[in-house]
Scaffold this motif. Structure first.
Motif, PDB file in Angstrom:
ATOM      1  N   GLN A 218     -10.041  12.661  14.981  1.00 39.07           N
ATOM      2  CA  GLN A 218      -8.916  12.828  15.178  1.00 39.07           C
ATOM      3  C   GLN A 218      -8.192  13.268  13.705  1.00 39.07           C
ATOM      4  N   VAL A 219      -7.118  13.808  13.584  1.00 46.27           N
ATOM      5  CA  VAL A 219      -6.574  14.205  12.525  1.00 46.27           C
ATOM      6  C   VAL A 219      -6.054  12.912  11.765  1.00 46.27           C
ATOM      7  N   GLU A 220      -6.404  12.523  10.547  1.00 41.59           N
ATOM      8  CA  GLU A 220      -5.733  11.348  10.058  1.00 41.59           C
ATOM      9  C   GLU A 220      -4.410  11.749   9.084  1.00 41.59           C
ATOM     10  N   TYR A 221      -4.729  12.972   8.236  1.00 41.70           N
ATOM     11  CA  TYR A 221      -3.619  13.310   7.445  1.00 41.70           C
ATOM     12  C   TYR A 221      -3.272  14.667   7.501  1.00 41.70           C
ATOM     13  N   VAL A 222      -2.243  15.217   7.581  1.00 39.58           N
ATOM     14  CA  VAL A 222      -1.826  16.728   7.632  1.00 39.58           C
ATOM     15  C   VAL A 222      -0.923  16.967   6.255  1.00 39.58           C
ATOM     16  N   ILE A 223      -1.568  17.851   5.413  1.00 36.89           N
ATOM     17  CA  ILE A 223      -1.193  18.226   3.949  1.00 36.89           C
ATOM     18  C   ILE A 223      -0.645  19.357   3.776  1.00 36.89           C
ATOM     19  N   CYS A 224       0.755  19.378   3.339  1.00 35.39           N
ATOM     20  CA  CYS A 224       1.573  20.681   3.221  1.00 35.39           C
ATOM     21  C   CYS A 224       2.071  20.824   1.991  1.00 35.39           C
ATOM     22  N   PRO A 225       1.772  21.734   1.144  1.00 35.10           N
ATOM     23  CA  PRO A 225       0.871  22.554   1.376  1.00 35.10           C
ATOM     24  C   PRO A 225      -0.634  22.396   1.273  1.00 35.10           C
ATOM     25  N   ILE A 366       2.475  16.953  -4.243  1.00 36.82           N
ATOM     26  CA  ILE A 366       1.382  16.919  -3.490  1.00 36.82           C
ATOM     27  C   ILE A 366       0.454  15.824  -3.687  1.00 36.82           C
ATOM     28  N   ALA A 367       0.128  15.567  -4.917  1.00 37.88           N
ATOM     29  CA  ALA A 367      -1.004  14.690  -5.280  1.00 37.88           C
ATOM     30  C   ALA A 367      -0.252  13.078  -5.091  1.00 37.88           C
ATOM     31  N   GLU A 368       0.863  13.167  -5.587  1.00 38.84           N
ATOM     32  CA  GLU A 368       1.573  11.679  -5.552  1.00 38.84           C
ATOM     33  C   GLU A 368       1.805  11.355  -3.911  1.00 38.84           C
ATOM     34  N   ALA A 369       2.227  12.407  -3.074  1.00 37.84           N
ATOM     35  CA  ALA A 369       2.629  12.109  -1.608  1.00 37.84           C
ATOM     36  C   ALA A 369       1.078  11.736  -1.143  1.00 37.84           C
ATOM     37  N   ARG A 370       0.048  12.338  -1.443  1.00 39.57           N
ATOM     38  CA  ARG A 370      -1.097  11.879  -0.992  1.00 39.57           C
ATOM     39  C   ARG A 370      -1.489  10.634  -1.219  1.00 39.57           C
ATOM     40  N   LYS A 371      -1.384   9.910  -2.467  1.00 39.40           N
ATOM     41  CA  LYS A 371      -1.455   8.385  -2.848  1.00 39.40           C
ATOM     42  C   LYS A 371      -0.657   7.883  -2.070  1.00 39.40           C
ATOM     43  N   ILE A 372       0.638   8.024  -1.993  1.00 41.60           N
ATOM     44  CA  ILE A 372       1.272   7.142  -1.167  1.00 41.60           C
ATOM     45  C   ILE A 372       1.017   7.078   0.545  1.00 41.60           C
ATOM     46  N   ALA A 373       0.420   8.094   0.886  1.00 37.65           N
ATOM     47  CA  ALA A 373      -0.116   8.415   2.257  1.00 37.65           C
ATOM     48  C   ALA A 373      -1.149   7.302   2.546  1.00 37.65           C
ATOM     49  N   GLU A 374      -2.147   7.475   1.426  1.00 32.84           N
ATOM     50  CA  GLU A 374      -3.231   6.227   1.472  1.00 32.84           C
ATOM     51  C   GLU A 374      -2.800   4.784   1.629  1.00 32.84           C
ATOM     52  N   LYS A 375      -1.760   4.598   0.972  1.00 30.26           N
ATOM     53  CA  LYS A 375      -1.152   3.331   0.873  1.00 30.26           C
ATOM     54  C   LYS A 375      -0.611   3.059   2.267  1.00 30.26           C
ATOM     55  N   VAL A 376       0.165   4.039   2.817  1.00 24.51           N
ATOM     56  CA  VAL A 376       0.673   3.779   4.201  1.00 24.51           C
ATOM     57  C   VAL A 376      -0.321   3.471   5.197  1.00 24.51           C
ATOM     58  N   LYS A 377      -1.484   4.274   5.104  1.00 18.70           N
ATOM     59  CA  LYS A 377      -2.531   4.134   6.058  1.00 18.70           C
ATOM     60  C   LYS A 377      -3.124   2.794   6.007  1.00 18.70           C
ATOM     61  N   ASN A 378      -3.170   2.222   4.716  1.00 14.18           N
ATOM     62  CA  ASN A 378      -3.896   1.104   4.658  1.00 14.18           C
ATOM     63  C   ASN A 378      -3.033  -0.124   4.714  1.00 14.18           C
ATOM     64  N   THR A 379      -1.605   0.026   4.929  1.00 16.98           N
ATOM     65  CA  THR A 379      -0.672  -1.108   5.162  1.00 16.98           C
ATOM     66  C   THR A 379      -0.368  -1.214   6.428  1.00 16.98           C
ATOM     67  N   ILE A 380       0.170  -0.210   7.408  1.00 17.62           N
ATOM     68  CA  ILE A 380       0.601  -0.431   8.605  1.00 17.62           C
ATOM     69  C   ILE A 380      -0.736  -0.437   9.731  1.00 17.62           C
ATOM     70  N   GLU A 381      -0.331  -1.178  10.821  1.00 17.65           N
ATOM     71  CA  GLU A 381      -1.510  -1.451  11.650  1.00 17.65           C
ATOM     72  C   GLU A 381      -0.896  -1.332  13.062  1.00 17.65           C
ATOM     73  N   VAL A 382      -1.443  -0.687  13.859  1.00 19.27           N
ATOM     74  CA  VAL A 382      -1.093  -0.584  15.237  1.00 19.27           C
ATOM     75  C   VAL A 382      -1.795  -1.558  16.105  1.00 19.27           C
ATOM     76  N   ILE A 383      -1.311  -2.573  16.270  1.00 19.24           N
ATOM     77  CA  ILE A 383      -2.036  -3.685  17.010  1.00 19.24           C
ATOM     78  C   ILE A 383      -1.511  -4.197  18.425  1.00 19.24           C
ATOM     79  N   SER A 384      -2.301  -5.007  19.102  1.00 23.09           N
ATOM     80  CA  SER A 384      -1.634  -5.396  20.270  1.00 23.09           C
ATOM     81  C   SER A 384      -1.148  -6.955  19.940  1.00 23.09           C
ATOM     82  N   GLY A 385       0.017  -7.159  20.538  1.00 18.55           N
ATOM     83  CA  GLY A 385       0.703  -8.613  20.533  1.00 18.55           C
ATOM     84  C   GLY A 385       0.094  -9.610  21.281  1.00 18.55           C
TER      85      GLY A 385
END
Length: 385
Positions: A218-225, A366-385
């Motif tokens: 599955q796609v993890e990141y979409v990067i534009c441009p 775009i380089a900075e956005a990619r770093k923040i994206a990584e941080k987002v990915k490692n912070t938020i978790e989709v779990i069951s309650g």
């Protein structure tokens, strides 16, 4: 011109998932009346459309009778009854994209043959009617291991796609019509969205780059441009326009591509609807892909496709080992970050790798956005309650 706004005009959408829900942000903005058909009583669209109907999208009578109620019919998922759409068109109903376009795309075997007929570069493939036929194809060297197996019908979000390296992998496959595709040694997976209205106006979004999750496919990141050179970007844009012309679609056409090691561009597959590779556009573009799809199918002037800022989209998928009522753990932490916007799709139940939402990150760099994206990915978790 038809008065679409604050009037009796009815727009029908087949499918009530997150793509439809995001399309409804824009129909509400323009006060366009909407009718949605979906099999699930808890479809994400239910809360935002004017009229919701529960029903089977593959049932001829259900789709035909729903289509009769509306003035223009579109879809947010390809698994709909094409024969019903063709009959509605015969009776003068506007269906966009048209049934002929959808029919070529719905079956991956047909889609691949269409590329060959139209001299559109794509990975080499062989079509097989069932598992026995596929096994014979391997024995007779029609196709060599390893290869990419794709079910011709009903695959999405990495389902219906497998890399086959051994007989053991082969044994796990379902007994369905399929294609066996040559493995491409690519350095990038790219996508281009082309939009076209019935008057023939065409616009193209910038080339985006897709980073995939290795296990879930599955796609993890979409990067534009996309982080590619101008020559490659131009080649991808030109090929996207050729594909768009060949399909004669109306609305959004998302074209997924491979950039090979020697910078050839090959078409992987297409989707005739708003697409995961265009979600970044809600925050980053002058006209997002959902508004653009509505403008196109209503034959309104198309909006600007340029980006205001660099954008990255992170998919929010269900964590492994979690099934049940969804909880977005640490969502408030990512909401504190500059330029970060979460989108929650409205699915109450999570399961491993289910698409539950996405997060957009916009930034001048775009380089900075990619770093923040990584941080987002490692912070938020989709779990069951």
């Amino acid at each position: 011109m038809t008065n679409y706004f604050s009037s009796n005009f009815k727009l029908g959408i087949l499918g009530g998932g997150q793509l439809g829900k995001m399309m409804l942000y824009d129909t509400r903005k323009y006060d366009i009346q909407t009718y949605v058909l979906d099999p699930s009583p808890d479809a994400p669209c239910k809360i935002a459309c004017d009229h919701f109907q529960q029903g089977n999208l593959m049932d001829y009578d259900t789709v035909y009778n729903f289509g009769k109620k509306v003035d223009v019919l579109t879809f947010e998922i390809e698994t709909v009854n094409v024969k019903a759409l063709a009959q509605l068109e015969k009776e003068g109903k506007k269906v966009y994209p048209g049934s002929k376009t959808l029919e070529k795309i719905q079956n991956k075997g047909k889609q691949k043959l269409f590329y060959v007929e139209n001299k559109i570069p794509t990975a080499k493939f062989v079509r097989f009617s069932n598992k026995t036929h596929l096994t014979e194809g391997i024995t007779s060297n029609k196709i060599k291991l390893p290869f990419v197996w794709k079910s011709t019908q009903g695959g999405y979000d990495g389902k219906g796609v497998s890399v086959i390296k051994s007989g053991g992998d082969l044994a796990k496959l379902p007994d369905v019509e399929c294609i066996a595709e040559e493995m491409i040694d690519f350095k990038n997976e790219l996508a281009v969205i082309v939009v076209r209205n019935p008057s023939g106006e065409i616009k193209t979004y910038p080339v985006v780059e897709m980073e995939f999750h290795p296990e879930a496919n599955q796609v993890e990141y979409v990067i534009c441009p996309a982080r590619i050179n101008d020559k490659v970007a131009l080649k991808a844009m030109k090929l996207a326009q050729k594909v768009s012309k060949a399909f004669e679609h109306v609305g959004i056409l998302a074209i997924e591509m491979f950039q090979t090691r020697d910078d050839k561009i090959l078409v992987n597959e297409v989707a005739p609807r708003p697409h995961n590779s265009g979600h970044y556009s809600i925050e980053a573009s002058y006209t997002n892909q959902f508004e653009q799809h509505i403008r196109a199918i209503l034959d309104l002037p198309l909006g600007a496709t340029e980006s205001k800022l660099s954008g990255i989209m992170v998919n929010l998928v269900g964590a492994e080992g979690h099934t049940g009522d969804v909880v977005y753990k640490n969502i408030e932490k990512i909401m504190k970050m500059k330029g970060v916007t979460p989108h929650i799709y409205g699915k109450k139940q999570t399961r491993p790798f289910r698409k539950m939402g996405h997060v957009t990150i916009i930034h001048e760099s775009i380089a900075e956005a990619r770093k923040i994206a990584e941080k987002v990915k490692n912070t938020i978790e989709v779990i069951s309650g």
